[in-house]
Structure formats: C-alpha cells, structure tokens
Design a protein around this motif. Structure first.
Motif, PDB file in Angstrom:
ATOM      1  N   LEU A 119      55.306  16.887  28.273  1.00  0.00           N
ATOM      2  CA  LEU A 119      54.597  15.655  27.916  1.00  0.00           C
ATOM      3  C   LEU A 119      55.383  14.873  26.875  1.00  0.00           C
ATOM      4  CD1 LEU A 119      52.100  13.826  28.062  1.00  0.00           C
ATOM      5  CD2 LEU A 119      51.026  15.288  26.316  1.00  0.00           C
ATOM      6  N   ALA A 120      55.915  15.579  25.883  1.00  0.00           N
ATOM      7  CA  ALA A 120      56.707  14.908  24.846  1.00  0.00           C
ATOM      8  C   ALA A 120      57.934  14.233  25.455  1.00  0.00           C
ATOM      9  CB  ALA A 120      57.126  15.917  23.779  1.00  0.00           C
ATOM     10  N   LYS A 121      58.606  14.917  26.384  1.00  0.00           N
ATOM     11  CA  LYS A 121      59.767  14.328  27.040  1.00  0.00           C
ATOM     12  C   LYS A 121      59.379  13.077  27.803  1.00  0.00           C
ATOM     13  CE  LYS A 121      62.506  17.095  29.338  1.00  0.00           C
ATOM     14  NZ  LYS A 121      62.925  18.243  30.192  1.00  0.00           N
ATOM     15  N   ALA A 122      58.243  13.154  28.499  1.00  0.00           N
ATOM     16  CA  ALA A 122      57.792  12.003  29.287  1.00  0.00           C
ATOM     17  C   ALA A 122      57.472  10.810  28.392  1.00  0.00           C
ATOM     18  CB  ALA A 122      56.561  12.391  30.108  1.00  0.00           C
ATOM     19  N   GLN A 123      57.060  11.089  27.152  1.00  0.00           N
ATOM     20  CA  GLN A 123      56.707  10.017  26.219  1.00  0.00           C
ATOM     21  C   GLN A 123      57.891   9.605  25.333  1.00  0.00           C
ATOM     22  OE1 GLN A 123      53.355  11.716  24.137  1.00  0.00           O
ATOM     23  NE2 GLN A 123      51.898  11.207  25.793  1.00  0.00           N
TER      24      GLN A 123
END
Length: 471
Positions: A119-123
């Motif tokens: 999720l962090a990578k996607a954001q």
C-alpha cells in the motif's frame, strides 16, 4: 569459553562471521584489517561467531572459520564467543527495552506487513511497517489476535537523522523517517541479527567496527539501538567489495572459495596475508612486506574507497616470492607431505636439492610437489613412441660412451658432472641437445627436466649407470 573483558582497552575490534559457509576471501580480508587495526594500536581483537541463524549455521562451517583464522594466524585475544550461548543475555536486554518503552510487541502477521508495504508503495511512500502496534500517547491498539505470537520491534525514532563519520566513506546521514521499526525478536523469542550485534558490541566494548559495505544499511539501525541502550557508539568503517578479474562480483568461478582451499592448492599463509592486505590497502608502492611491517604501517586512512580486484596472477607472483624466501627446512616441511600424498617416496633422497632445483620457477607448493615426483615417484621408462623417436641407434651409442666416461669419474657432484658433459660434447663434436635429450629420456623417462648435471647428481651414480645400461 572466554568471557568479555570488564574494562575496555583503548582500541577493541571484532570479527563476527556467520557460520553459514566457509571463511571466504572477503571475510578473511575483513578479519585481517580488523586484526591489524587492533595490533597497530596495541588493542584487543575479538572473535565472535554469529550463529543465531539456526537454520543455516552448521558446526562444519564454524570449524571452517576457525581453521581459516588459524591458518592465517589471525589470533584472537578474546573469544570465540557464540551468540547462541548468550541467548539469556539478549532476553534480559529485550525485557529491559520493553519495560523502558524502546521496544514493543507487534502482532501483525507477515502477510499483513506485506500488505502495508504494498500500500505504501502504491501511494508513493517508502514501503515499511506502518506502526499499527507501536504505542503512542492516546492511541488505542487493536485487539490481540487469538493464538498469535508477537514479534518484538524496536521503537525507532521518527524524527531527526542518524549520522556517523565512516572511516572509509566519510560522513553518512540517514533520516530516521526512512527507517523501519526493526524486528529484534522473532515470535519464538529468538533475537535477530541486528539486535544481537548491538548487545554484543556493547557488552564486549567494541570501539571500532570494520566490515563489508553490505552492512552500511544496518549501521543506522544499530546506532539507534545502541543509543536506546545508553551505550557508546563505535566508529564504523565499511570496506568496498572485492571484484573478480572481469570486474564482476567475486564468485566461485573466480576462485572465491574457502581460504583453506588455497592451503590445499599450495599457497602459503604469509603470501595470502600479503596479497589480501593489498586488496584495498596500500603503503606507497610497497607490494611485498612482512606481517610485522603490515601491522606497523596499517592505517585506515590508506584504505581504498573503491572496490578491489582479485588477480590470480598477482597472487601467484606473491606466493612465488614467499616460496623463494622459505628456509630449506621450512620448504621440506611444506612440500614433503604433498609428495607423500601423491605416493612419492623421499627416503634416501636429497629432498632439499630436489626442491631447490624447481623452487625458483614454482608459483605454488603443489607445483613443487608435482615436479619433485620426477625423483620421488617410481621410475617409469620412456613410452615406446618417445623412446623410438629419441633413443635411436646413434643416440644409444652416444649414451654408451657417456656411461663409460661417467663410470670413471672420481667424484659425483654437480661441478664434476657439468665438466664431464662439457668435455664429452667437445671430444665428440656434439651439441647439447644431441646428448642432453637422449640422456634425459634414458635416466628419467622424460624429455624435459631441470639442468641435466643436477638431475644426474641427485639420482646418484649407481642409478644413472643402471638406467643408461638398460638402454
């Protein structure tokens, strides 16, 4: 088992290998530099075996590391210490940190942590644990999942930077916001690598850490844990890697094998020490130096900031130098067992004279042993094809005349035999190959040997005349 000293000396270094394989060249160089730094400063060199990876650590690997250190004479002043024998100490420190709030229990599963990172990578954020179980004032923690055992995480600072002045790389700064809350104990309670390293360095009062630059990313995490423990922070120096001759990372295809394999291949430990020292360190243009000189000259300011390149030809050149420097007794002690391993017999032979025939051209002790088998192996007459080519009727007649002249000699030594050969050639109008090649083939079964006068002297009058008479 030795125990850490209670009072630190001025300088305390350590070598801390993980016994998941042999002592490789990079590890040996790290050990050498750490050892030399301690010796240069009249400090203490500590050996620590980091064996908490129970799945991959083996007793055989531990022994391989100890054997390699012994072969290189990198003697530890303290240790070896084994992390698995210090588990109670790690648990004691973990409990202290949990009580102090510098560590906390985390019940997130590995799958949940992976989702956080994705999720962090996607954001567009740094992929790391999101702090779900990190205690904060006024924060309500989730209910504990039933039956799930927690890990223990270090409560890393979220603000500021970690800075250290690396002995090789200079000042390095890492934002704390970039760092994860590191797992320092697994669900089964066993501590993790980065935590054990910190506790050990603290307890053993290590002042200087010299290690490979693959550990650079571990350093800010370890510094923060040390600070959380109120412990002094060592000075760190991170060595660039060793590259193969092709410029790629050193691997088995380049010869990146156990240092003990180099013993098997016939390299001297003094040569390996000299060569490893020059892989990333220099003292002017000095290529060859003793262990004592290396310790005297060693200074981290002379360590290279760029990767070193492994050069087998250079190692052979260094090894050849040290072979030439051996005393006769030491040379025999090194090579005689290798001859015996080949089934050779050294009884009633002047092994010193044999080895000195080949010493100046030998790059390894194995080459010397191979060459010595000319005298130490059972005599094998020349094969039929070689005999037919070289031992012609004319050559046999020449050898018969030479045998008669040799049998009449008053002495049987190199000067007398050399004079005989010179006179025989002159009296019979021959060139050296016309006598030398048939003579070699007749008495050794081989077409090429060292100087024929020396070969005849070592074989002895009776054996030479016997073999000449046979042809």
């Amino acid at each position: 088992m030795n125990t850490p000293q209670s009072a630190p000396t001025a300088v305390r270094t350590r070598f801390a290998p993980s016994p998941t394989g042999y002592l490789h060249l990079g590890g040996a160089r790290t050990a050498l530099f750490s050892w030399a730094f301690a010796r240069h400063h009249n400090g203490t060199f500590v050996l620590r075996v980091e064996d908490t990876d129970v799945q991959r650590s083996t007793p055989q690997a531990v022994q391989a590391i100890l054997d390699g250190m012994k072969w290189l004479s990198l003697d530890a002043d303290e240790g070896p210490f084994y992390q698995m024998q210090r588990i109670d100490r790690y648990k004691e420190v973990l409990a202290t940190m949990l009580d102090a709030g510098t560590a906390y229990y985390c019940y997130s599963s590995p799958e949940e942590v992976e989702q956080m990172r994705e999720l962090a990578k996607a954001q567009g954020r740094k992929p790391k644990y999101d702090g779900t179980w990190r205690p904060e004032p006024g924060k309500a923690l989730p209910p504990v999942p039933e039956g799930r055992k927690p890990v223990v995480r270090f409560r890393n600072p979220t603000e500021g930077v970690v800075t250290w002045n690396d002995m090789l790389k200079g000042p390095i700064s890492i934002d704390n916001a970039e760092l994860d809350d590191l797992i320092i104990a697994r669900p089964d309670g066993t501590p993790t690598y980065n935590f054990c390293v910190v506790v050990d360095d603290h307890d053993m009062q290590i002042t200087h850490v010299i290690r490979g630059d693959d550990h650079v990313n571990n350093t800010p995490r370890q510094i923060n844990i040390l600070k959380a423990l109120g412990a002094p922070v060592p000075e760190y120096g991170h060595l660039p890697m060793i590259l193969g001759p092709d410029g790629q990372k050193l691997s088995k295809r380049h010869g990146a094998v156990s240092v003990m394999e180099y013993d098997t291949q016939g390299y001297l430990p003094e040569a390996m020490i000299n060569y490893l020292a020059r892989l990333g360190w220099s003292h002017g243009d000095q290529e060859l130096f003793s262990r004592e000189q290396f310790v005297q000259w060693f200074d981290t300011r002379n360590l290279s900031k760029s990767a070193a390149q492994w050069d087998p030809k250079k190692l052979n050149w260094v090894n050849a130098h040290y072979i030439r420097e051996l005393t006769d007794d030491a040379l025999v002690a090194h090579v005689a067992p290798r001859i015996a391993a080949r089934g050779g017999n050294t009884e009633d032979l002047d092994l010193v004279a044999i080895l000195n025939l080949f010493r100046d051209r030998a790059e390894t002790l194995e080459q010397l042993a191979d060459n010595a088998m000319l005298f130490c192996a059972p005599y094998q007459p020349a094969d039929a094809q070689l005999a037919a080519t070289v031992l012609t009727d004319e050559a046999r007649a020449t050898l018969k005349k030479f045998a008669t002249a040799a049998a009449a000699l008053d002495a049987w030594d190199v000067p007398t035999l050399a004079a005989l050969v010179k006179q025989f050639l002159a009296d019979n109008g021959l060139k050296m190959p016309q006598l030398g090649i048939p003579l070699r083939v007749a008495v050794t079964g081989q077409k090429q040997t060292p100087a024929i006068d020396a070969v005849l002297a070592i074989l002895g009058r009776d054996l030479v005349l016997q073999r000449l008479n046979q042809v």
